[in-house]
Design a protein around this motif. Structure first.
Motif, mmCIF file in Angstrom:
data_model
loop_
_atom_site.group_PDB
_atom_site.id
_atom_site.type_symbol
_atom_site.label_atom_id
_atom_site.label_comp_id
_atom_site.label_asym_id
_atom_site.label_seq_id
_atom_site.Cartn_x
_atom_site.Cartn_y
_atom_site.Cartn_z
ATOM 1 N N PRO A 7 0.806 -1.215 0.000
ATOM 2 C CA PRO A 7 0.000 0.000 0.000
ATOM 3 C C PRO A 7 0.847 1.275 0.000
ATOM 4 C CG PRO A 7 -0.676 -1.500 1.735
ATOM 5 C CD PRO A 7 0.662 -1.949 1.258
ATOM 6 N N THR A 8 0.965 1.856 -1.197
ATOM 7 C CA THR A 8 1.659 3.119 -1.377
ATOM 8 C C THR A 8 0.578 4.194 -1.439
ATOM 9 O OG1 THR A 8 2.836 1.822 -3.004
ATOM 10 C CG2 THR A 8 3.540 4.090 -2.738
ATOM 11 N N THR A 9 0.925 5.407 -1.060
ATOM 12 C CA THR A 9 -0.011 6.509 -1.258
ATOM 13 C C THR A 9 -0.168 6.745 -2.761
ATOM 14 O OG1 THR A 9 0.962 7.484 0.711
ATOM 15 C CG2 THR A 9 -0.524 8.885 -0.591
ATOM 16 N N ILE A 10 -1.426 6.862 -3.219
ATOM 17 C CA ILE A 10 -1.639 7.138 -4.643
ATOM 18 C C ILE A 10 -2.525 8.373 -4.780
ATOM 19 C CG2 ILE A 10 -2.577 6.286 -6.831
ATOM 20 C CD1 ILE A 10 -1.984 3.461 -5.949
ATOM 21 N N VAL A 11 -2.086 9.322 -5.564
ATOM 22 C CA VAL A 11 -2.948 10.442 -5.947
ATOM 23 C C VAL A 11 -3.258 10.236 -7.421
ATOM 24 C CG1 VAL A 11 -3.250 12.929 -6.053
ATOM 25 C CG2 VAL A 11 -1.773 11.925 -4.297
ATOM 26 N N PHE A 12 -4.539 10.062 -7.723
ATOM 27 C CA PHE A 12 -4.942 9.582 -9.035
ATOM 28 C C PHE A 12 -5.875 10.601 -9.675
ATOM 29 C CE2 PHE A 12 -7.172 7.064 -12.110
ATOM 30 C CZ PHE A 12 -6.377 5.978 -12.417
ATOM 31 N N VAL A 13 -5.502 11.114 -10.811
ATOM 32 C CA VAL A 13 -6.337 12.089 -11.512
ATOM 33 C C VAL A 13 -7.140 11.395 -12.592
ATOM 34 C CG1 VAL A 13 -6.221 13.956 -13.208
ATOM 35 C CG2 VAL A 13 -4.962 14.154 -11.080
ATOM 36 N N THR A 14 -8.431 11.679 -12.668
ATOM 37 C CA THR A 14 -9.258 11.118 -13.738
ATOM 38 C C THR A 14 -10.426 12.054 -13.998
ATOM 39 O OG1 THR A 14 -10.546 9.213 -14.456
ATOM 40 C CG2 THR A 14 -10.636 9.726 -12.119
ATOM 41 N N HIS A 15 -11.071 11.898 -15.160
ATOM 42 C CA HIS A 15 -12.331 12.619 -15.343
ATOM 43 C C HIS A 15 -13.495 11.636 -15.377
ATOM 44 C CE1 HIS A 15 -10.842 11.968 -19.546
ATOM 45 N NE2 HIS A 15 -12.033 11.414 -19.615
ATOM 46 N N ASP A 16 -13.169 10.362 -15.105
ATOM 47 C CA ASP A 16 -14.163 9.292 -15.153
ATOM 48 C C ASP A 16 -14.670 9.038 -13.720
ATOM 49 O OD1 ASP A 16 -15.479 6.884 -15.110
ATOM 50 O OD2 ASP A 16 -14.039 5.843 -16.407
ATOM 51 N N VAL A 17 -15.922 9.396 -13.462
ATOM 52 C CA VAL A 17 -16.469 9.310 -12.104
ATOM 53 C C VAL A 17 -16.517 7.862 -11.618
ATOM 54 C CG1 VAL A 17 -18.490 9.773 -10.673
ATOM 55 C CG2 VAL A 17 -17.782 11.434 -12.384
ATOM 56 N N ASP A 18 -16.820 6.921 -12.543
ATOM 57 C CA ASP A 18 -16.873 5.510 -12.135
ATOM 58 C C ASP A 18 -15.496 5.013 -11.693
ATOM 59 O OD1 ASP A 18 -19.608 5.082 -12.584
ATOM 60 O OD2 ASP A 18 -19.236 5.058 -14.750
ATOM 61 N N GLU A 19 -14.477 5.446 -12.437
ATOM 62 C CA GLU A 19 -13.116 5.073 -12.069
ATOM 63 C C GLU A 19 -12.762 5.668 -10.696
ATOM 64 O OE1 GLU A 19 -9.410 4.500 -14.797
ATOM 65 O OE2 GLU A 19 -9.609 6.657 -14.462
ATOM 66 N N ALA A 20 -13.173 6.923 -10.492
ATOM 67 C CA ALA A 20 -12.884 7.611 -9.227
ATOM 68 C C ALA A 20 -13.509 6.850 -8.058
ATOM 69 C CB ALA A 20 -13.413 9.041 -9.284
ATOM 70 N N VAL A 21 -14.777 6.460 -8.213
ATOM 71 C CA VAL A 21 -15.484 5.795 -7.114
ATOM 72 C C VAL A 21 -14.940 4.394 -6.881
ATOM 73 C CG1 VAL A 21 -17.731 4.885 -6.405
ATOM 74 C CG2 VAL A 21 -17.583 7.143 -7.448
ATOM 75 N N PHE A 79 -17.358 2.185 0.278
ATOM 76 C CA PHE A 79 -16.804 0.858 -0.027
ATOM 77 C C PHE A 79 -15.793 0.969 -1.150
ATOM 78 C CE2 PHE A 79 -21.134 0.200 1.539
ATOM 79 C CZ PHE A 79 -20.881 -0.638 2.623
ATOM 80 N N PRO A 80 -14.599 1.469 -0.835
ATOM 81 C CA PRO A 80 -13.617 1.618 -1.913
ATOM 82 C C PRO A 80 -13.234 0.270 -2.500
ATOM 83 C CG PRO A 80 -12.606 2.116 0.217
ATOM 84 C CD PRO A 80 -14.065 1.895 0.472
ATOM 85 N N ARG A 81 -13.013 0.243 -3.792
ATOM 86 C CA ARG A 81 -12.565 -0.932 -4.550
ATOM 87 C C ARG A 81 -13.542 -2.095 -4.420
ATOM 88 N NH1 ARG A 81 -8.981 2.247 -2.491
ATOM 89 N NH2 ARG A 81 -8.902 1.261 -0.460
ATOM 90 N N GLY A 82 -14.843 -1.761 -4.470
ATOM 91 C CA GLY A 82 -15.895 -2.776 -4.516
ATOM 92 C C GLY A 82 -16.324 -3.261 -3.142
ATOM 93 N N GLY A 83 -17.361 -4.102 -3.119
ATOM 94 C CA GLY A 83 -17.805 -4.693 -1.870
ATOM 95 C C GLY A 83 -19.021 -4.024 -1.276
ATOM 96 N N GLY A 84 -19.591 -3.052 -1.957
ATOM 97 C CA GLY A 84 -20.792 -2.424 -1.412
ATOM 98 C C GLY A 84 -21.352 -1.391 -2.355
ATOM 99 N N ASP A 85 -22.408 -0.735 -1.911
ATOM 100 C CA ASP A 85 -23.120 0.213 -2.766
ATOM 101 C C ASP A 85 -22.544 1.623 -2.589
ATOM 102 O OD1 ASP A 85 -24.837 1.568 -4.319
ATOM 103 O OD2 ASP A 85 -26.528 1.478 -2.904
ATOM 104 N N ASN A 86 -21.940 2.135 -3.655
ATOM 105 C CA ASN A 86 -21.331 3.457 -3.588
ATOM 106 C C ASN A 86 -22.149 4.511 -4.333
ATOM 107 O OD1 ASN A 86 -19.032 2.818 -2.051
ATOM 108 N ND2 ASN A 86 -18.018 1.979 -3.866
ATOM 109 N N SER A 87 -23.408 4.183 -4.641
ATOM 110 C CA SER A 87 -24.144 5.075 -5.544
ATOM 111 C C SER A 87 -24.383 6.452 -4.916
ATOM 112 C CB SER A 87 -25.464 4.438 -5.965
ATOM 113 O OG SER A 87 -26.177 4.046 -4.821
ATOM 114 N N ALA A 88 -24.496 6.496 -3.564
ATOM 115 C CA ALA A 88 -24.696 7.798 -2.923
ATOM 116 C C ALA A 88 -23.467 8.691 -3.126
ATOM 117 C CB ALA A 88 -24.977 7.606 -1.433
ATOM 118 N N ALA A 89 -22.269 8.073 -2.930
ATOM 119 C CA ALA A 89 -21.032 8.836 -3.118
ATOM 120 C C ALA A 89 -20.924 9.296 -4.564
ATOM 121 C CB ALA A 89 -19.826 7.970 -2.744
#
Lengths: 239, 257
Positions: A179-193, A217-227
């Motif tokens: 686990p490294t710190t990652i700062v990830f830029v995207t314009h894709d909301v699904d990718e972000a979530v 629920f980062p990286r799957g495992g639950g409902d993130n639709s509110a976020a």
């Protein structure tokens, strides 16, 4: 931990970023989203040390960031590989810079290449690979440099949906083992979530942070639709 | 196959035409009667190939061009990189060079004769000057046109300026450097031959002009052919090395070259 306080960046007279405050915990994945041209990349490049901020402070574990360094590796959208170097020699480059002796450079590079699923391609030139494979090589090269923070500038933005998904899973897989710190830029909301522990929405002119959304629920495992809805709403209000 | 026959036939026809025009002493505005026949030239070539003097001339010309060209390659790449990388260096170094650049190297022959203790060094200097500008300009353009992303990649791996120079700038500029080397080699030949004609001792250019002044016209043609052959050989050598070191270029760019 990376601490950004009241960061502003300008080109000559124009102010691009203004009043950015962010606290990035060690080992977290923070995603920056925003419309195109909003300055997401500028944030990343400033964190990398490629831009000098015009105001504010950035520190990594208390030490101020003044220039580029191997502890903050930048992953580019495309064409970040040196086209005259084979896959193996591209991955060996950060090892050479770190002063790793030639023999162990080779074996370390080969094991990173295998790690990203490219065994058998070590002697290929970048132009002989597909876009997705080239991004795998970039990932291998970045990991080989052993950074404390990975700064990814829309690394999967130029890939087709299927390849992008595979790359996201690969990134998560590699990250979960180390686990490294990652700062990830995207314009894709699904990718972000999918990727982010937290998602920071950028917007406005000059750009500042509109909202920071926790992903339950980062990286799957639950409902993130509110976020997801919250991010979309924040994005919408910036346009 | 048919293509090869046609091309070979065309060459033979040209030689035949030359033989006919000269052996029949055609004097129709152009004075073909003054030129040697193909047979004369062939006989003279056969004779010259057996004399050590012929090889000494070849060797001298080759030595001069290699020396001048090697110095031009070193200086051209070094200055091209420095100017391409740093605007400050450009402002300091470029103005005098830009004043000199439009002057054909061959126009510097008087200066070379005055400046250098021997003609030999003067000729090498002229050759150097001729090759230097295309190499320097080409390198400067190639360096300035490098995508910044490669440099940024190396910087964010912790590389310093020297690492960027050796791992990004020089290899990345190589295709441009080689197009400069090709042009440089071409003009270097023109200039070494001309300089030899004016002020040389030994050398193919000197020998060719010498043959002209003693009315040995077959000797002139043999000299011309030798110059052509050496020029072709040196250009091919640069091309071959260039292709080897730029094998990484995308296919389209390779075709466009």
């Amino acid at each position: 931990m990376m601490l950004i306080e009241d960061l502003s960046v300008g080109y000559r007279e124009t102010s691009v970023l203004h009043g950015i405050d962010l606290k990035i915990e060690a080992g977290e994945i923070l995603v920056l989203v925003g419309g195109s041209g909003c300055g997401k990349s500028t944030v990343l490049r400033t964190l990398a040390g490629l831009h000098r901020p015009s105001g504010g402070a950035i520190t990594l574990d208390g030490r101020p960031i003044v220039r580029t360094s191997a502890e903050r590796a930048l992953v580019f959208q495309e064409d970040g590989l040196l086209p005259w170097r084979s896959v193996r020699r591209n991955v060996e480059l950060p090892l050479a810079i770190r002063g790793v002796p030639r023999i162990s450079r080779r074996s370390q590079a080969l094991s990173w290449i295998e790690r990203v699923g490219l065994d058998g391609y070590a002697d290929h030139l970048p132009r002989e690979l597909s876009g997705g494979m080239r991004q795998r090589v970039q990932l291998a090269r970045t990991l080989a440099s052993g950074p404390r923070v990975i700064l990814a500038d829309e690394p999967f933005g130029a890939l087709d949906a299927q390849t992008r998904r595979a790359m996201q899973l690969l990134l998560v897989d590699v990250w979960s083992q180390q686990p490294t710190t990652i700062v990830f830029v995207t314009h894709d909301v699904d990718e972000a979530v999918f990727l982010g522990d937290r998602v920071a929405v950028l917007g406005g002119r000059p750009t500042s942070i509109r909202s920071i959304v926790d992903v339950p629920f980062p990286r799957g495992g639950g409902d993130n639709s509110a976020a997801r809805a919250e991010i979309l709403a924040a994005l919408g209000s910036t346009q | 196959m048919r293509k090869h026959l046609l091309r070979g036939g065309s060459l033979v026809a040209a030689l035949l035409l030359w033989q006919l025009l000269t052996s029949l002493h055609v004097d129709f505005w152009l004075h073909f009667d003054r030129l040697p026949t193909v047979v004369d030239v062939a006989r003279d070539l056969g004779y010259q190939l057996q004399t050590p003097l012929y090889y000494r001339d070849l060797g001298d010309s080759l030595g001069r061009i290699l020396m001048g060209f090697a110095l031009a390659a070193l200086a051209g790449v070094a200055i091209g990189v420095a100017v391409g990388r740093s605007a400050l260096t450009g402002d300091i170094v470029s103005p005098p060079l830009e004043v000199l650049r439009p002057i054909p190297a061959i126009a510097m022959v008087p200066i070379a004769i005055l400046l250098f203790p021997s003609n030999e060094q003067g000729i090498v200097f002229i050759t150097f000057l001729a090759a230097f500008f295309p190499i320097m300009v080409s390198t400067r353009h190639a360096v300035a046109a490098l995508p910044v992303v490669w440099e940024e990649a190396v910087l964010t791996m912790g590389g310093n300026r020297r690492r960027v120079l050796w791992s990004v700038v020089l290899p990345g500029a190589l295709p441009g450097v080689f197009s400069g080397l090709s042009v440089g080699m071409g003009v270097a030949w023109i200039c070494v031959i001309s300089a030899e004609m004016i002020s040389g001792q030994y050398g193919v250019g000197y020998r060719t002009w010498q043959a002209y002044t003693v009315v040995d016209y077959p000797g002139v043609i043999v000299g011309m052919l030798s110059i052509g052959l050496l020029g072709f050989g040196s250009a091919a050598a640069v091309e071959l090395v260039g292709r080897r070191v730029t094998r990484w270029l995308p296919r389209e760019a390779e075709i466009a070259r």
